[in-house]
Design an enzyme around this catalytic site. Structure first.
Site, PDB file in Angstrom:
ATOM      1  N   CYS A   8       0.851  -1.194   0.000  1.00 55.04           N
ATOM      2  CA  CYS A   8       0.000   0.000   0.000  1.00 55.04           C
ATOM      3  C   CYS A   8       0.888   1.246   0.000  1.00 55.04           C
ATOM      4  CB  CYS A   8      -0.893   0.002   1.241  1.00 55.04           C
ATOM      5  SG  CYS A   8      -1.820   1.530   1.392  1.00 55.04           S
ATOM      6  N   HIS A  46       3.319  -8.349  13.531  1.00 48.88           N
ATOM      7  CA  HIS A  46       2.388  -8.086  12.419  1.00 48.88           C
ATOM      8  C   HIS A  46       3.214  -7.867  11.145  1.00 48.88           C
ATOM      9  CE1 HIS A  46      -0.371  -5.859   9.812  1.00 48.88           C
ATOM     10  NE2 HIS A  46      -1.367  -6.381  10.526  1.00 48.88           N
ATOM     11  N   GLU A  53       3.060  -5.870   8.661  1.00 50.82           N
ATOM     12  CA  GLU A  53       3.434  -4.482   8.353  1.00 50.82           C
ATOM     13  C   GLU A  53       4.585  -4.023   9.250  1.00 50.82           C
ATOM     14  OE1 GLU A  53       0.207  -1.581   8.464  1.00 50.82           O
ATOM     15  OE2 GLU A  53       1.663   0.015   8.786  1.00 50.82           O
TER      16      GLU A  53
HETATM   17  S1  SF4 Z   1      -5.672   0.008   5.876  1.00 54.98           S
HETATM   18 FE1  SF4 Z   1      -3.596  -0.525   5.200  1.00 54.98          FE
HETATM   19  S2  SF4 Z   1      -3.865  -1.089   3.049  1.00 54.98           S
HETATM   20 FE2  SF4 Z   1      -5.686   0.084   3.643  1.00 54.98          FE
HETATM   21  S3  SF4 Z   1      -5.241   2.220   3.066  1.00 54.98           S
HETATM   22 FE3  SF4 Z   1      -4.697   1.916   5.221  1.00 54.98          FE
HETATM   23  S4  SF4 Z   1      -2.504   1.440   5.134  1.00 54.98           S
HETATM   24 FE4  SF4 Z   1      -3.307   1.090   3.092  1.00 54.98          FE
END
Ligand code: SF4
Length: 314
Positions: free
Chosen positions: A97, A125, A127
């Site tokens: 993302c 996690h 991320e």
């Molecule tokens: S929840 Fe995660 S994947 Fe979705 S916009 Fe936010 S950072 Fe990006």
């Protein structure tokens, strides 16, 4: 029973983009096995959908043969994983993302300027693992107010005192806004010069949490649709509970227990950022088949964010 269907809910722009990229990759590489490093997004329906199309989900690049196609998920990966992929001559499809990439870039910028980073997030996690991998010796992960308080008495991985360092704070994109603010307040108290950039927690997390916070006040139960390993879905449950109502996190329709709704008049329904809308609709249809319900969709805020696909996928 009256159902308040929360809007915004479900897929965020980052998840939409990752799912679209994998759909396109399945079509483009129809003659090859596509490997996905970790779950493309934290949702079992999405993962199973792609698994039935032949995508193989792996947790180590050792399980990926050289010269294969590998997909990196919306949560992002560490530079070490990118290096490993290069060594194995893998064709990398990166669906990280853009908002997670922005945090990776912020880590690099701060570290280049000599800062040590306090990163608020849940250790382990995907991320967090990816982001911390940018500079493991220069990042300390904390997840609670107590851990923030303790920093004053602790030393960094390089055995330095936090008080003597230029500090900045970054965080996982899907945390609870209110809990994180409390941790941030403690950090500011202890380290008045700490730099904390705006826009850390992502727009989708913020919008979904604020909507639940508002509508939970009008409800006596919340049903959150999302997988158990979805950080932002779990936060939505917690936020509903903080408003004093019972909250259930369900992956999908099979987990609905009719007994939960006995005596309930107003049910809030929302979905985490990785939960597909068709799962929400199947849960609604199931509830409508069991009970006499009226459904009211409430738009708490308009959400029009779209992340463009990378150039080679347009
Ligand atoms: S929840 Fe995660 S994947 Fe979705 S916009 Fe936010 S950072 Fe990006």
């Amino acid at each position: 029973m009256h159902i308040l269907l929360v809007n915004p809910r479900g897929f965020c722009a980052g998840v939409n983009r990752a799912v679209q990229i994998l759909e396109l990759a399945v079509a483009r590489y129809s003659d090859k096995t596509i490997f996905a490093y970790h779950e493309i997004v934290h949702n079992s329906y999405v993962v199973n959908h792609f698994a039935t199309q032949g995508v193989r989900f792996v947790f180590s690049l050792n399980d990926v043969p050289n010269h294969s196609v590998i997909m990196f998920s919306a949560h992002g990966v560490s530079p070490q994983i990118f290096d490993e992929a290069v060594k194995k001559s893998l064709k990398v499809i990166d669906a990280t993302c853009p908002l997670v990439s922005r945090v990776h870039q912020a880590v690099k910028n701060y570290v280049e300027k000599g800062y040590h980073l306090i990163y608020i997030g849940h250790a382990g996690h995907d991320e967090v693992v990816g982001t911390v991998g940018e500079a493991p010796q220069k990042i300390t992960v904390i997840s609670s107010e107590q851990e923030a308080r303790n920093l004053k008495y602790q030393r960094t991985p390089n055995n330095l005192s936090y008080k003597d360092l230029q500090l900045a704070c970054l965080m996982q994109t899907t945390l609870s806004i209110t809990q994180t603010q409390q941790i941030v307040n403690i950090l500011r108290e202890q380290f008045p010069n700490i730099e904390i950039p705006e826009r850390n927690i992502c727009y989708a997390t913020k919008n979904r949490q604020e909507a639940v916070q508002i509508l939970a006040k009008k409800s006596d139960m919340a049903l959150v649709i999302g997988s158990a390993n979805s950080s932002n879905s779990r936060r939505l449950c917690e936020i509903a509970e903080q408003q004093g109502i019972v909250s259930r996190l369900i992956d999908g329709v099979d987990e609905i227990d009719p007994h939960w709704f006995s005596g309930k008049e107003t049910l809030l329904i929302t979905a985490g950022a990785s939960a597909p809308e068709y799962v929400v609709q199947s849960c609604l249809a199931h509830l409508c088949s069991m009970f006499e319900v009226s459904v009211e969709e409430i738009v708490v805020c308009e959400e029009n964010v779209v992340f463009p696909l990378p150039n080679d996928w347009i």
